[in-house]
Design a protein around this motif. Structure first.
Motif, short mmCIF file in Angstrom:
data_model
loop_
_atom_site.label_atom_id
_atom_site.label_comp_id
_atom_site.label_asym_id
_atom_site.label_seq_id
_atom_site.Cartn_x
_atom_site.Cartn_y
_atom_site.Cartn_z
N SER A 182 90.29 36.39 -47.57
CA SER A 182 90.22 37.85 -47.47
C SER A 182 89.67 38.31 -46.12
O SER A 182 89.83 39.48 -45.76
CB SER A 182 89.33 38.40 -48.59
N ALA A 183 89.04 37.41 -45.39
CA ALA A 183 88.47 37.77 -44.08
C ALA A 183 89.58 37.96 -43.06
O ALA A 183 90.68 37.41 -43.18
CB ALA A 183 87.50 36.69 -43.62
N ASP A 184 89.30 38.73 -42.03
CA ASP A 184 90.30 39.00 -41.00
C ASP A 184 90.49 37.84 -40.03
O ASP A 184 91.45 37.80 -39.27
CB ASP A 184 89.92 40.25 -40.20
N GLY A 185 89.57 36.89 -40.03
CA GLY A 185 89.68 35.75 -39.12
C GLY A 185 88.32 35.14 -38.88
O GLY A 185 87.29 35.65 -39.33
N VAL A 186 88.32 34.01 -38.19
CA VAL A 186 87.09 33.27 -37.93
C VAL A 186 87.33 32.35 -36.74
O VAL A 186 88.47 32.04 -36.40
CB VAL A 186 86.68 32.44 -39.18
N THR A 187 86.24 31.91 -36.12
CA THR A 187 86.32 30.85 -35.11
C THR A 187 85.66 29.61 -35.68
O THR A 187 84.52 29.66 -36.17
CB THR A 187 85.62 31.25 -33.81
N MET A 188 86.39 28.50 -35.65
CA MET A 188 85.90 27.21 -36.13
C MET A 188 85.78 26.28 -34.92
O MET A 188 86.76 26.04 -34.22
CB MET A 188 86.87 26.63 -37.16
N ARG A 189 84.58 25.81 -34.66
CA ARG A 189 84.34 24.92 -33.52
C ARG A 189 83.64 23.65 -34.01
O ARG A 189 82.81 23.72 -34.93
CB ARG A 189 83.44 25.57 -32.48
N GLY A 190 83.96 22.53 -33.37
CA GLY A 190 83.24 21.34 -33.74
C GLY A 190 83.86 20.07 -33.21
O GLY A 190 84.68 20.10 -32.27
N VAL A 191 83.48 18.97 -33.83
CA VAL A 191 83.91 17.65 -33.36
C VAL A 191 84.30 16.78 -34.55
O VAL A 191 83.84 16.98 -35.67
CB VAL A 191 82.80 16.94 -32.56
N PHE A 192 85.16 15.82 -34.26
CA PHE A 192 85.48 14.76 -35.20
C PHE A 192 85.43 13.45 -34.43
O PHE A 192 86.05 13.32 -33.37
CB PHE A 192 86.87 14.94 -35.82
N ARG A 194 93.37 33.46 -38.04
CA ARG A 194 93.52 33.29 -39.47
C ARG A 194 94.86 32.63 -39.73
O ARG A 194 95.67 32.46 -38.81
CB ARG A 194 93.45 34.64 -40.19
N ARG A 195 95.12 32.26 -40.98
CA ARG A 195 96.32 31.52 -41.32
C ARG A 195 97.57 32.21 -40.76
O ARG A 195 97.79 33.39 -40.96
CB ARG A 195 96.46 31.41 -42.84
N GLY A 196 98.36 31.44 -40.00
CA GLY A 196 99.60 31.96 -39.44
C GLY A 196 99.46 32.63 -38.10
O GLY A 196 100.47 32.95 -37.46
N GLU A 241 94.75 30.61 -32.33
CA GLU A 241 94.73 29.96 -31.02
C GLU A 241 93.82 28.75 -31.14
O GLU A 241 92.69 28.87 -31.66
CB GLU A 241 94.21 30.91 -29.95
N ALA A 242 94.28 27.60 -30.68
CA ALA A 242 93.50 26.38 -30.85
C ALA A 242 93.52 25.54 -29.60
O ALA A 242 94.50 25.54 -28.83
CB ALA A 242 94.05 25.56 -32.03
N ASP A 264 81.89 34.24 -35.75
CA ASP A 264 82.79 35.26 -35.22
C ASP A 264 83.80 35.71 -36.28
O ASP A 264 85.01 35.78 -36.03
CB ASP A 264 83.50 34.74 -33.97
N TRP A 265 83.28 36.00 -37.48
CA TRP A 265 84.15 36.49 -38.54
C TRP A 265 84.64 37.89 -38.20
O TRP A 265 83.88 38.75 -37.79
CB TRP A 265 83.40 36.51 -39.87
N GLY A 266 85.92 38.12 -38.34
CA GLY A 266 86.50 39.41 -38.03
C GLY A 266 87.87 39.25 -37.40
O GLY A 266 88.40 38.13 -37.29
N GLU A 267 88.44 40.33 -36.99
CA GLU A 267 89.80 40.32 -36.47
C GLU A 267 89.88 39.62 -35.12
O GLU A 267 89.03 39.81 -34.25
CB GLU A 267 90.32 41.75 -36.34
N HIS A 268 90.91 38.79 -34.95
CA HIS A 268 91.17 38.10 -33.69
C HIS A 268 92.56 38.48 -33.21
O HIS A 268 93.54 38.41 -33.96
CB HIS A 268 91.09 36.58 -33.88
N ASP A 269 92.65 38.90 -31.96
CA ASP A 269 93.92 39.30 -31.39
C ASP A 269 94.63 38.07 -30.82
O ASP A 269 94.25 37.55 -29.77
CB ASP A 269 93.68 40.34 -30.29
#
Length: 234
Positions: free
Chosen positions: A70-80, A95-97, A100-101, A218-223
């Motif tokens: 339901s959220a407008d978007g998020v930034t996911m950062r990290g390592v594997f 968000r899905r669809g 930018e990665a 950074d939850w919220g809308e991402h352009d």
């Protein structure tokens, strides 16, 4: 003689190998049940925050995933870090669809922008010979290269797949709660907000495939817009 950007063209296959951990083979995950009988908007006493810790583990996890969707978007950062100690760093926004990665392995980066059913990839996943350096190639979302990135190109799916074995949920402090992953938390934790929307804060997991540590903010809308320059025909 190898072209100067041949090394960069190796980044995508190597990064793909790093993310092919159990549950990330590109097959769609089982649908997450959306609980319709839960109302987190109701009144709760202050000591239980948004009430997510009052739910059973399965319902609480489904509620978190529903909140993410339901959220407008998020930034996911990290390592594997895989079992051979190879490091993949990632940053995924949107968000899905529409994301930018950037994925980096051995100081070489691959950029993926996914929007309107098209994936723009730099450097290109193959070596066509005439491909101009610095130009994004265009792939369909059902292209094998894109589908193999699927789990990390959608933060919701990342959480869904890597927390499928959540065994319990408990308050961590006044503002957060932890899902424990695996029996007795042997595989890691998903920390979520217990104040306001029950959204993820951090996911830490370690198993035979490797170790993951990612944060969500950074939850919220991402352009998200198509990158440039684009290869001819895009």
């Amino acid at each position: 003689m190898p072209r100067r950007n041949d090394k960069r063209r190796l980044v995508l296959p190597l990064a793909l190998a790093l993310v092919l951990v159990p549950g990330c083979s590109g097959m769609p995950p089982a649908p997450v049940v959306t609980p319709t009988h839960i109302d987190l908007g109701g009144e709760w006493s202050e000591d239980v925050g948004n009430g997510v810790t009052l739910l059973g583990t399965e319902d609480a996890r489904a509620t978190v995933i529903r909140s993410m969707r339901s959220a407008d978007g998020v930034t996911m950062r990290g390592v594997f870090v895989d079992a051979d100690n190879r490091l993949l760093t990632m940053s995924v926004s949107g968000r899905r669809g529409a994301v930018e990665a950037e994925f980096t392995v051995d100081d070489e980066s691959t950029h993926v922008t996914l929007i309107d059913g098209i994936a723009y990839v730099l450097p290109p996943p193959s070596s066509p010979g005439e491909q101009e350096a610095g130009v994004y190639s265009c792939l369909g979302v059902d292209d094998p290269v894109v589908t193999r990135w699927r789990t990390l190109l959608d933060p919701v799916q990342t959480v869904a797949e890597f927390t499928a074995d959540a065994s319990a949920i408990a308050a961590a402090d006044d503002e957060s709660a932890n899902f424990v992953l695996g029996g007795e938390g042997a595989l890691g934790t998903l920390t979520i907000s217990s104040d306001g929307e029950p959204l993820p804060i951090r996911l830490v997991r370690a198993d035979t495939a490797g170790t993951m540590d990612v944060s969500f903010d950074d939850w919220g809308e991402h352009d998200v817009v198509p990158p440039s320059p684009l290869a001819e025909g895009c």
